[in-house]
Scaffold this active site. Sequence first.
Site, PDB file in Angstrom:
ATOM      1  N   ARG A  45       0.854  -1.186   0.000  1.00 13.19           N
ATOM      2  CA  ARG A  45       0.000   0.000   0.000  1.00 13.19           C
ATOM      3  C   ARG A  45       0.889   1.234   0.000  1.00 13.19           C
ATOM      4  O   ARG A  45       2.110   1.129   0.080  1.00 13.19           O
ATOM      5  CB  ARG A  45      -1.032  -0.004   1.137  1.00 13.19           C
ATOM      6  CG  ARG A  45      -0.690  -0.683   2.400  1.00 13.19           C
ATOM      7  CD  ARG A  45       0.473  -0.098   3.134  1.00 13.19           C
ATOM      8  NE  ARG A  45       0.320   1.324   3.346  1.00 13.19           N
ATOM      9  CZ  ARG A  45       1.297   2.161   3.579  1.00 13.19           C
ATOM     10  NH1 ARG A  45       2.560   1.733   3.633  1.00 13.19           N
ATOM     11  NH2 ARG A  45       1.095   3.447   3.768  1.00 13.19           N
ATOM     12  N   GLY A  46       0.255   2.421  -0.071  1.00 14.48           N
ATOM     13  CA  GLY A  46       1.028   3.654  -0.232  1.00 14.48           C
ATOM     14  C   GLY A  46       1.064   3.974  -1.725  1.00 14.48           C
ATOM     15  O   GLY A  46       1.399   3.085  -2.529  1.00 14.48           O
ATOM     16  N   ALA A  47       0.724   5.218  -2.076  1.00 15.07           N
ATOM     17  CA  ALA A  47       0.505   5.551  -3.487  1.00 15.07           C
ATOM     18  C   ALA A  47       1.652   5.145  -4.432  1.00 15.07           C
ATOM     19  O   ALA A  47       1.424   4.451  -5.429  1.00 15.07           O
ATOM     20  CB  ALA A  47       0.188   7.039  -3.609  1.00 15.07           C
ATOM     21  N   ARG A  88      -7.409   0.249  -6.409  1.00 14.82           N
ATOM     22  CA  ARG A  88      -7.546   1.295  -5.385  1.00 14.82           C
ATOM     23  C   ARG A  88      -7.730   2.630  -6.110  1.00 14.82           C
ATOM     24  O   ARG A  88      -6.814   3.093  -6.777  1.00 14.82           O
ATOM     25  CB  ARG A  88      -6.320   1.326  -4.462  1.00 14.82           C
ATOM     26  CG  ARG A  88      -6.136   0.011  -3.732  1.00 14.82           C
ATOM     27  CD  ARG A  88      -5.596   0.080  -2.357  1.00 14.82           C
ATOM     28  NE  ARG A  88      -6.174   0.985  -1.436  1.00 14.82           N
ATOM     29  CZ  ARG A  88      -5.499   1.459  -0.378  1.00 14.82           C
ATOM     30  NH1 ARG A  88      -4.236   1.099  -0.185  1.00 14.82           N
ATOM     31  NH2 ARG A  88      -6.082   2.274   0.461  1.00 14.82           N
ATOM     32  N   GLN A 193      -1.615   2.170  10.062  1.00 15.77           N
ATOM     33  CA  GLN A 193      -0.337   2.249   9.326  1.00 15.77           C
ATOM     34  C   GLN A 193       0.735   2.961  10.138  1.00 15.77           C
ATOM     35  O   GLN A 193       1.921   2.661   9.994  1.00 15.77           O
ATOM     36  CB  GLN A 193      -0.534   2.995   7.994  1.00 15.77           C
ATOM     37  CG  GLN A 193      -1.305   2.232   6.940  1.00 15.77           C
ATOM     38  CD  GLN A 193      -2.784   2.572   6.971  1.00 15.77           C
ATOM     39  OE1 GLN A 193      -3.335   2.895   8.016  1.00 15.77           O
ATOM     40  NE2 GLN A 193      -3.436   2.487   5.836  1.00 15.77           N
ATOM     41  N   ASP A 234      -1.906  10.966  -1.701  1.00 16.61           N
ATOM     42  CA  ASP A 234      -2.374   9.984  -2.685  1.00 16.61           C
ATOM     43  C   ASP A 234      -2.754  10.642  -4.000  1.00 16.61           C
ATOM     44  O   ASP A 234      -2.733  10.000  -5.044  1.00 16.61           O
ATOM     45  CB  ASP A 234      -3.558   9.193  -2.131  1.00 16.61           C
ATOM     46  CG  ASP A 234      -3.052   8.130  -1.174  1.00 16.61           C
ATOM     47  OD1 ASP A 234      -2.758   8.472  -0.017  1.00 16.61           O
ATOM     48  OD2 ASP A 234      -2.908   6.976  -1.612  1.00 16.61           O
ATOM     49  N   ASN A 244      -5.107  12.487   1.223  1.00 15.60           N
ATOM     50  CA  ASN A 244      -4.187  11.587   1.942  1.00 15.60           C
ATOM     51  C   ASN A 244      -5.013  10.800   2.958  1.00 15.60           C
ATOM     52  O   ASN A 244      -6.228  10.993   3.092  1.00 15.60           O
ATOM     53  CB  ASN A 244      -3.062  12.386   2.605  1.00 15.60           C
ATOM     54  CG  ASN A 244      -1.945  11.481   3.116  1.00 15.60           C
ATOM     55  OD1 ASN A 244      -1.440  10.621   2.381  1.00 15.60           O
ATOM     56  ND2 ASN A 244      -1.552  11.629   4.371  1.00 15.60           N
ATOM     57  N   LYS A 245      -4.374   9.924   3.660  1.00 17.55           N
ATOM     58  CA  LYS A 245      -5.043   9.033   4.610  1.00 17.55           C
ATOM     59  C   LYS A 245      -6.036   9.764   5.504  1.00 17.55           C
ATOM     60  O   LYS A 245      -5.749  10.866   5.986  1.00 17.55           O
ATOM     61  CB  LYS A 245      -3.961   8.334   5.448  1.00 17.55           C
ATOM     62  CG  LYS A 245      -4.441   7.372   6.491  1.00 17.55           C
ATOM     63  CD  LYS A 245      -5.390   6.309   5.979  1.00 17.55           C
ATOM     64  CE  LYS A 245      -4.881   5.531   4.783  1.00 17.55           C
ATOM     65  NZ  LYS A 245      -5.935   4.722   4.122  1.00 17.55           N
TER      66      LYS A 245
HETATM   67  O1  MRU Z   1      -4.343   3.229   2.474  1.00 17.29           O
HETATM   68  P1  MRU Z   1      -2.865   3.424   2.298  1.00 17.29           P
HETATM   69  O2  MRU Z   1      -2.056   2.796   3.375  1.00 17.29           O
HETATM   70  O3  MRU Z   1      -2.428   3.015   0.918  1.00 17.29           O
HETATM   71  O4  MRU Z   1      -2.683   4.994   2.422  1.00 17.29           O
HETATM   72  C1  MRU Z   1      -1.388   5.507   2.287  1.00 17.29           C
HETATM   73  C2  MRU Z   1      -1.319   6.979   2.480  1.00 17.29           C
HETATM   74  O5  MRU Z   1      -2.299   7.639   2.701  1.00 17.29           O
HETATM   75  C3  MRU Z   1       0.021   7.598   2.273  1.00 17.29           C
HETATM   76  O6  MRU Z   1       0.173   8.718   3.093  1.00 17.29           O
HETATM   77  C4  MRU Z   1       0.151   8.030   0.806  1.00 17.29           C
HETATM   78  O7  MRU Z   1      -0.184   6.981  -0.053  1.00 17.29           O
HETATM   79  C5  MRU Z   1       1.522   8.504   0.501  1.00 17.29           C
HETATM   80  S1  MRU Z   1       2.696   7.203   0.491  1.00 17.29           S
HETATM   81  C6  MRU Z   1       4.198   7.834   0.065  1.00 17.29           C
END
Ligand code: MRU
Length: 341
Positions: A45-47, A88, A193, A234, A244-245
């Site tokens: 996960r993470g963009a 996603r 996370q 994201d 973002n999250k």
């Molecule tokens: O749901 P996730 O864990 O994929 O969400 C991740 C985030 O919100 C991160 O802050 C974002 O993707 C940036 S990662 C460099």
Amino acid sequence: MYYTIKWNGDSVSMLDQRLLPMEEVYRTYPNYHDVAEAITDMVIRGAPAIGIAAGMGIALAAKKMEASDVASFKKGMEGVFTVFGKTRPTAVNLFWTINRMRGIMEGKNDIGEIRQSLEAEAVRLLEEDVKINRQIGKNGARYLDDGDVVMTHCNAGALATGGYGTALGVIRAAVEEGKRIEVYACETRPYLQGARLTAWELLKDDIRVTLITDNMAGYFMRAGVVKKVVVGADRIAANGDTANKIGTYTHSVLAREHGIPFYVAAPLSTLDPATPDGGAIIIEERGIDEVAYFAGIQVAPEGVFVKNPAFDVTPAANITAIITEKGVIEKPAGKGIAEFF
Ligand code: MRU
């Protein structure tokens, strides 16, 4: 040393982030459907990491796709792009990667050549990402001062990217410059996370990290403990509004109230000039069990209605600067991201 994702030539391996920090288990996926499922299930996960995984999944699909001619091969690949596009929806890096991989195929009429080019591009995505993160770190480190307590939310670190991280990359770069930085990692309900991943990877790097629950952020800001906030993204819309999250928006409002600088660190692949503002960003809704259960234990009564938006939007007005590999957009409100496009 751990890695987030690796290309093996005929399969993709990933560290299963669902099991961290208790277990470090790597999973190997020999076909693209499983890679897509791993993205949806948040093995990775993470963009930026989602983008890299999709790129590798696409390269894998191309390698294994049987087609009698190039037209049916390309048609089959469009089906693969659709599968990844549904994994996603909020992380724009996913669609950026799909477009990049589609672009590689354009004008080529030899299936073998396309397969090779897609594989090379997938490997390049990973290598480039680490370099980009280091550059983001260099560009952002000057905003952090020796002795700062820096709050972050979710995980925008090595685990969320090809390595090094975006928000945590800025922190790592400041530490490498010799600054003493302490990180306050917000737990990040509901998927944790911050508690599970950010704390884990910072401890591995011997960077001082303190875990707080999300609702403690205001307390520590008001007390004058938190000096800066750095988060990832994201998707950053044309006007600078940033998805973002979930919970990031709340932190931005609190930071603004307390006059605390609020930085967003992200690669150019997270900037989305085609989306005019935050209102146009699709917010992923995830399953209710992530909220009704805590670490596998049911904490809400059966039958209660539950909401689980995975992201929120921080208005550009709450952002002090957007830090990218190409440079920094200070005070993005009113000017957006146009200068980079
Ligand atoms: O749901 P996730 O864990 O994929 O969400 C991740 C985030 O919100 C991160 O802050 C974002 O993707 C940036 S990662 C460099």
